[in-house]
Design a protein around this motif. Sequence first.
Motif, short mmCIF file in Angstrom:
data_model
loop_
_atom_site.label_atom_id
_atom_site.label_comp_id
_atom_site.label_asym_id
_atom_site.label_seq_id
_atom_site.Cartn_x
_atom_site.Cartn_y
_atom_site.Cartn_z
N LEU A 77 -1.54 -59.47 13.98
CA LEU A 77 -0.41 -60.34 14.30
C LEU A 77 0.74 -59.49 14.82
O LEU A 77 0.99 -58.38 14.34
N MET A 78 1.46 -60.03 15.80
CA MET A 78 2.53 -59.28 16.45
C MET A 78 3.74 -60.17 16.68
O MET A 78 3.63 -61.39 16.65
N ALA A 114 -1.31 -55.27 11.74
CA ALA A 114 -0.11 -55.86 12.33
C ALA A 114 0.52 -54.92 13.35
O ALA A 114 0.63 -53.71 13.11
N HIS A 115 0.89 -55.49 14.52
CA HIS A 115 1.58 -54.77 15.59
C HIS A 115 0.72 -53.66 16.20
O HIS A 115 1.26 -52.73 16.81
N ARG A 116 -0.60 -53.75 16.06
CA ARG A 116 -1.48 -52.68 16.54
C ARG A 116 -2.62 -53.24 17.38
O ARG A 116 -3.04 -54.38 17.22
N LEU A 117 -3.12 -52.38 18.28
CA LEU A 117 -4.38 -52.59 18.98
C LEU A 117 -5.33 -51.50 18.53
O LEU A 117 -5.01 -50.31 18.64
N VAL A 118 -6.49 -51.90 18.03
CA VAL A 118 -7.42 -50.95 17.41
C VAL A 118 -8.78 -51.08 18.09
O VAL A 118 -9.29 -52.20 18.23
N GLY A 208 2.74 -58.33 2.74
CA GLY A 208 1.74 -57.38 2.31
C GLY A 208 0.32 -57.79 2.67
O GLY A 208 -0.55 -56.94 2.85
N GLU A 209 0.07 -59.09 2.77
CA GLU A 209 -1.26 -59.58 3.14
C GLU A 209 -1.39 -59.83 4.64
O GLU A 209 -2.36 -59.43 5.27
N VAL A 210 -0.39 -60.51 5.22
CA VAL A 210 -0.48 -60.99 6.60
C VAL A 210 0.03 -59.96 7.60
O VAL A 210 -0.49 -59.83 8.70
N GLY A 211 1.08 -59.23 7.23
CA GLY A 211 1.67 -58.25 8.13
C GLY A 211 3.00 -58.68 8.72
O GLY A 211 3.73 -57.87 9.27
#
Length: 278
Positions: A77-78, A114-118, A208-211
């Motif tokens: 999520l971003m 969260a806020h990442r592309l992996v 803490g769970e969702v981001g």
Amino acid sequence: MEDHTAAGIVALPAPALREYVDSYVGFDLRGFPPGVHCGPPGRALTAVISLSEPLEMAAGVDDGSPVARFGGVAGGLMCRSVAVHHDGRQQGVRVSLTPLGARAVYGVPSAELAHRLVPLDELLGPLAVELAERLRSAPTWAARFGALDALLLRAVGRGTGGDPVRGVRPEVAEAWRRLVVSRGRVQIGAVAAELGWSRRYLTERFRGEVGLSPKSLARVLRFEYAHELAAARDPLPWGEVAAVSGYADQAHLVRDWREFTGRSPTVWRRGEVLLGAG
């Protein structure tokens, strides 16, 4: 502009996956001018597997974020759009996961992404390689979606001890549900009180769970609805988009639009060549 073609095929996952996966979309876009597509933030954790050339993506638009190449990529999520650089053609499959789906499919909470592309293989290992090979060799969209079902069910079954979403507090899941159902138009303090928690405690556990915090998610959900309206084939005027999606006024919408896309609504619409593509 040369003639272009676009195909977008939507499918539901197998029933056993629907708690974790919202949808599959197969896409095949050809003949568009090269450019940068703004992949908007929303409620889903998105995974994309290319069926042709690697995807060139950055975790931000026009903000200096580095561009990386991915055969398959998972995003959390971003609070901003993802930049997808394209040469006028894209072919692949998009998988939209719920936050519970992150634990079930990837084995990590949504917050870790969260806020990442992996790269997808960092999360799924050899299963990601097998998935890409099966998708690229499948002769039809139905066969590709069947391969997704089979391999994602295997991913959910790995090392879960029979409980893919253990550790998710029911209060967090209920807060998520209420935010999504209301498209972000719910009072966070009231939700916390109804769950028997303080607003601060709900915010800490939710993030803490969702981001994202509940407040940030509410903003994303409101923008997601506005974006859906603005990207329609026959979009409403911007003032009506703002009113329908819950903004105080058009100026409020413009501020959020700039924050989430890096562009004003007008500049976004002028540059988004994939609008109405499928």
